[in-house]
Design an enzyme around this catalytic site. Structure first.
Site, PDB file in Angstrom:
ATOM      1  N   ASP A   1       1.860   6.580  -2.521  1.00 17.20           N
ATOM      2  CA  ASP A   1       1.861   5.157  -2.188  1.00 17.20           C
ATOM      3  C   ASP A   1       3.112   4.455  -2.717  1.00 17.20           C
ATOM      4  O   ASP A   1       3.281   4.311  -3.927  1.00 17.20           O
ATOM      5  CB  ASP A   1       0.602   4.535  -2.793  1.00 17.20           C
ATOM      6  CG  ASP A   1       0.485   3.055  -2.534  1.00 17.20           C
ATOM      7  OD1 ASP A   1       1.092   2.564  -1.573  1.00 17.20           O
ATOM      8  OD2 ASP A   1      -0.234   2.386  -3.305  1.00 17.20           O
TER       9      ASP A   1
ATOM     10  N   ASP B   1       5.643  -0.337   2.546  1.00 24.14           N
ATOM     11  CA  ASP B   1       4.473   0.215   1.866  1.00 24.14           C
ATOM     12  C   ASP B   1       3.819   1.335   2.666  1.00 24.14           C
ATOM     13  O   ASP B   1       3.159   1.097   3.678  1.00 24.14           O
ATOM     14  CB  ASP B   1       3.469  -0.914   1.637  1.00 24.14           C
ATOM     15  CG  ASP B   1       2.351  -0.538   0.693  1.00 24.14           C
ATOM     16  OD1 ASP B   1       2.200   0.660   0.380  1.00 24.14           O
ATOM     17  OD2 ASP B   1       1.624  -1.444   0.242  1.00 24.14           O
TER      18      ASP B   1
END
Length: 390
Positions: free
Chosen positions: A103, A273
């Site tokens: 992530d 992201d």
């Protein structure tokens, strides 16, 4: 957010490839798709706060010295909830295996603890870290709050053990924890993120990692320590990081059918992201955008479009560092039983106002490069090799 142990020093073992770790990405049927196919999505969404952008912190417990093995050369990552990619790591000696999300929107590494008492921590549901089963464990003694829910050796890596998982949504998650790839300023007392330790201990060839997130069954790859020049064609559009926390950059303009619609009088800030499924923006702007593309709200907060009109929907484009990236409706509309808009309203506040989030709807259309050495994010068009595989 999960309550945590802070796991102290960690030994990370990776299989090196010219000081790079290549992690193939696989894609599986998303949780959202499974729920929709079984007519459970409405009930699930009405009873759970599914907000992957709100990375709240809650209490944690002390850190552990363990060994972490990040996959094998053939490590597989799986796509969760349409857009999150994850794969296997191993902690401790002997190894304890976990599935984590890679992530770029967070910094810390955490996995569920053996001491977790929540429904989601059942052994048949998720792997649990048992510190007493590892021969190289050390716990520190402070309380902490943590953000969201081979043989390359990396020493002194902190990680968190989740001891509480609120709600039942985590029961259905296809991953155990998270391995954050953002800047260390987002880490809350967990020490340096994994990639920072790789750089500090000279375990990667370059202070760079890159993602190819495919929309087909193959899934793509994550390369730690460099780029795969076979997957993209020059030039690389390098966009400076504006604030070192998230991978935060500037959006020059957001256009609809060639006309500047948002960020017109001033540029907007955005987070790049890989842990985010959609393109998100401030509520007011996204509601206008949904209207302009003909999307209608549902009772559970999604926006749907008429599947027969996809070919006639407008092109949405993002201008980054002067380069325009075009997203057709075939890109920003997800076809899963019904046709869902790939835009989502989420208000993420910062010192410069509400942020946009560039998730997999955009990132699956470009090769993305994250350069810690020069604090910049690169975007490049896919090579013919990638295009042929689609």
């Amino acid at each position: 957010a999960p309550a945590m142990y802070i796991s102290g020093f960690l030994l990370v073992c990776l299989i090196p490839w010219l000081l790079n770790l290549r992690v193939p990405l696989s894609k599986m049927l998303s949780l959202r798709s499974q729920l929709r196919a079984t007519n459970q999505l409405d009930n699930f969404m009405m009873n759970h706060q599914v907000d992957i952008f709100s990375r709240r912190y809650s209490q944690c417990y002390p850190p552990t010295l363990v060994s972490l093995r990040l996959g094998k050369a053939s490590e597989r990552l799986y796509n969760f909830m349409d857009a999150q990619y994850f794969g296997q790591i191993s902690l401790g000696t002997p190894e304890q295996n976990f599935t984590v999300v890679f992530d770029t929107g967070s910094a810390d590494l955490w996995v569920p603890s053996f001491y977790c008492v929540s429904q989601a921590c059942g052994k048949q549901i998720h792997s649990l870290f048992a510190p007493t089963s590892s021969s190289n464990i050390f716990h520190s003694s402070h309380v902490h709050k943590l953000t969201k829910v081979g043989t390359m050796t990396l020493a002194n890596q902190n990680f968190g053990e989740s001891v509480y998982e609120p709600g039942s949504s985590f029961v259905m998650a296809k991953f155990d924890g998270v391995l954050g790839l953002s800047y260390p300023t987002l880490s809350k007392d967990l020490g340096l993120p994994v990639f920072d330790n790789m750089m500090n201990q000279n375990k990667v060839d370059q202070p760079v990692f890159s993602f190819y997130l495919s929309t087909n069954g193959f899934g793509g790859e994550l390369l730690l320590g460099g780029v795969d020049e076979e997957l993209f064609v020059p030039p690389i559009n390098w966009v400076p990081v504006t604030l070192k926390g998230y991978w935060q950059i500037k959006i020059d303009e957001v256009k609809l059918q060639g006309t500047t619609t948002f960020c017109r009088s001033h540029s907007c800030q955005a987070i790049v992201d890989t842990g985010t499924s959609l393109i998100s923006g401030p509520t007011f702007e996204i509601q206008i955008l949904q209207q302009l593309i003909g999307a209608s709200p549902t009772s559970i907060g999604e926006y749907v479009v008429n599947c027969t009109r996809i070919s006639s929907l407008p092109v949405v484009s993002l201008v980054l560092n002067g380069v325009e990236y075009f997203l057709t409706a075939e890109t920003y509309v997800k076809r899963v039983k019904i046709c869902i808009s790939g835009f989502q309203a989420t208000d993420v506040s910062s010192s410069v106002g509400h942020m946009w989030i560039l998730g997999d709807v955009f990132l699956s259309q470009v090769y993305s490069i994250y350069d810690r050495g020069q604090d910049r994010v690169g975007f490049a068009q896919f090579s013919d090799k990638v295009k042929r595989s689609v």
